[in-house]
Design a protein around this motif. Structure first.
Motif, short mmCIF file in Angstrom:
data_model
loop_
_atom_site.label_atom_id
_atom_site.label_comp_id
_atom_site.label_asym_id
_atom_site.label_seq_id
_atom_site.Cartn_x
_atom_site.Cartn_y
_atom_site.Cartn_z
N LEU A 206 45.26 42.99 44.21
CA LEU A 206 43.86 42.61 44.28
C LEU A 206 43.09 43.03 43.03
CD1 LEU A 206 43.20 43.63 48.00
CD2 LEU A 206 43.50 41.32 47.12
N THR A 207 43.80 43.58 42.06
CA THR A 207 43.19 44.13 40.86
C THR A 207 43.28 43.12 39.72
OG1 THR A 207 43.85 46.36 41.54
CG2 THR A 207 43.26 46.05 39.22
N PRO A 208 42.17 42.82 39.06
CA PRO A 208 42.23 41.88 37.95
C PRO A 208 43.05 42.43 36.78
CG PRO A 208 40.07 42.92 38.06
CD PRO A 208 40.80 43.32 39.30
N SER A 209 43.62 41.52 36.01
CA SER A 209 44.47 41.92 34.88
C SER A 209 43.65 42.61 33.80
CB SER A 209 45.17 40.70 34.28
OG SER A 209 46.17 40.21 35.14
N ARG A 210 44.27 43.62 33.22
CA ARG A 210 43.72 44.30 32.05
C ARG A 210 44.90 44.57 31.10
NH1 ARG A 210 39.64 42.96 34.26
NH2 ARG A 210 37.71 44.18 34.49
N PRO A 211 45.39 43.53 30.43
CA PRO A 211 46.56 43.73 29.57
C PRO A 211 46.25 44.68 28.42
CG PRO A 211 45.57 41.56 29.22
CD PRO A 211 44.88 42.16 30.40
N PRO A 212 47.22 45.55 28.05
CA PRO A 212 48.55 45.69 28.65
C PRO A 212 48.62 46.73 29.77
CG PRO A 212 48.43 47.04 26.70
CD PRO A 212 47.07 46.39 26.85
N VAL A 213 47.48 47.24 30.20
CA VAL A 213 47.47 48.29 31.22
C VAL A 213 47.93 47.76 32.57
CG1 VAL A 213 46.00 49.93 32.48
CG2 VAL A 213 45.67 49.58 30.02
N HIS A 214 47.43 46.58 32.93
CA HIS A 214 47.78 45.99 34.22
C HIS A 214 47.83 44.48 34.08
CE1 HIS A 214 47.85 45.01 38.46
NE2 HIS A 214 46.73 44.33 38.35
N LEU A 215 48.92 43.89 34.52
CA LEU A 215 49.10 42.44 34.49
C LEU A 215 49.33 41.94 35.91
CD1 LEU A 215 51.48 42.17 31.40
CD2 LEU A 215 49.02 41.71 31.45
N ARG A 216 48.50 41.00 36.35
CA ARG A 216 48.63 40.43 37.69
C ARG A 216 49.00 38.95 37.57
NH1 ARG A 216 43.63 39.73 41.84
NH2 ARG A 216 42.87 38.58 40.03
N THR A 217 50.11 38.58 38.16
CA THR A 217 50.53 37.18 38.12
C THR A 217 49.78 36.37 39.17
OG1 THR A 217 52.30 37.44 39.74
CG2 THR A 217 52.84 37.93 37.42
N ALA A 218 49.83 35.06 39.02
CA ALA A 218 49.18 34.19 40.00
C ALA A 218 49.81 34.36 41.38
CB ALA A 218 49.29 32.73 39.55
N GLY A 219 51.14 34.57 41.41
CA GLY A 219 51.82 34.78 42.67
C GLY A 219 51.37 36.06 43.36
N GLN A 220 51.22 37.13 42.60
CA GLN A 220 50.75 38.39 43.17
C GLN A 220 49.34 38.24 43.72
OE1 GLN A 220 51.32 40.76 39.63
NE2 GLN A 220 53.07 41.84 40.53
N ARG A 221 48.52 37.52 42.98
CA ARG A 221 47.14 37.31 43.43
C ARG A 221 47.11 36.58 44.76
NH1 ARG A 221 43.49 33.22 43.16
NH2 ARG A 221 41.28 33.83 43.10
#
Length: 311
Positions: free
Chosen positions: A218-233
């Motif tokens: 549920l966390t928005p991406s903040r590359p490169p710290v956190h990457l969220r794929t469309a599938g995860q979302r």
């Protein structure tokens, strides 16, 4: 809240221009978003982290969204409280307006882990490290006009039980229980610290916050710290009814730092069942209100760290 003050808006935070704020664990997770949000309103943010490369990545991510962000890294190993004085000595500031005691470790393997000092790893990192760090930071916090110690607890601590005869969890070790105990110890420390500060007439406040339920999906991406794929979302959307992302989970701690109406000894958490939503004031009750337990924990923590915060 003062009637003359506007309602708290998580998307329109008050200025923190020139405030010096240390966020432990500011390189990842909820701590990253606490740092990002504070930097967005002008704070000078110090990211306390063991890993210089991860701290650099976090600072780059923040600056990609907040180009004027003023950031630095403080090498900090909370698992080894004896190293913290030298870390604080390297902090080139004349005052510290707030420290957000956010960093933590949560283990899920069945084997108990210890630090080099022989302390159970989660208790040492989550509680003892922050206890000692706060002690060494006391002169800088006292030098600020209205310093704050904000301790990040956890929803799970509310049902935990602390065994004063076995703080290191040497008997019947279970990882989830040991984690909950370590977070309870953190929260009890935050409340006891404020009682002691008030009794001594200090201007520094101690406030406790908890993030509710936070998920990477549920966390928005903040590359490169956190990457969220469309599938995860997509997979995380059903959980959004009850839980939230780590950007929203940062809101209680940020409010505890910035809101001028906040008072020492308060507990702030998410509005909806303590799990998600905008930050609100929560009652301090149950084991969190056990002053005798908190006082005994304080004495034990002084013995284990050799530090007595603001003592």
């Amino acid at each position: 809240m003062n009637a003359d003050m506007p309602p708290w808006n998580v998307h329109r935070l008050p200025s923190a221009e020139d405030k010096n704020i240390l966020v432990t664990g500011g390189n990842a997770g909820i701590g990253y978003f606490v740092a990002e949000q504070l930097a967005s309103v002008g704070a000078v943010v110090v990211l306390g982290s063991r890993d210089a490369a991860k701290a650099a990545a976090a600072m780059a991510a923040i600056q990609s969204r907040v180009p004027a962000a003023r950031l630095s890294h403080l090498p900090l190993n909370l698992a080894e409280p004896a190293t913290l004085k030298s870390s604080v000595d390297a902090l080139e500031l004349d005052r510290l307006d707030a420290v957000v005691c956010n960093a933590g470790v949560s283990l899920d393997h069945p084997r108990r882990s210890e630090t080099q000092d022989g302390h159970e790893l989660m208790f040492a990192t989550n509680h003892l490290g922050h206890f000692a760090l706060t002690g060494w930071l006391a002169p800088l916090l006292s030098a600020a006009p209205a310093g704050r110690v904000v301790t990040t607890g956890s929803f799970v601590a509310k049902t935990a039980r602390l065994d004063l005869d076995d703080l290191q969890v040497t008997r019947d070790y279970q990882a989830k229980d040991a984690y909950a105990r370590s977070k309870l110890a953190q929260m009890l420390f935050g409340f006891e610290l404020d009682r002691r500060l008030r009794a001594a007439g200090h201007t520094v406040l101690s406030v406790v916050a908890h993030p509710g339920g936070a998920l990477d999906s549920l966390t928005p991406s903040r590359p490169p710290v956190h990457l969220r794929t469309a599938g995860q979302r997509l997979r995380g959307l059903p959980a959004g009814v009850l839980l939230q992302g780590k950007h929203s989970a940062a809101w209680p701690a940020v409010r505890a730092v910035l809101d001028p109406s906040v008072r020492g000894g308060q507990l702030w958490g998410p509005r909806m069942a303590g799990l998600r939503g905008k930050p609100r004031l929560e009652p301090v009750r149950g084991v969190l209100a056990d002053t005798a337990l908190a006082a005994h924990l304080w004495t034990a923590s002084v013995h284990l760290t050799g530090v007595d915060p603001f003592g």
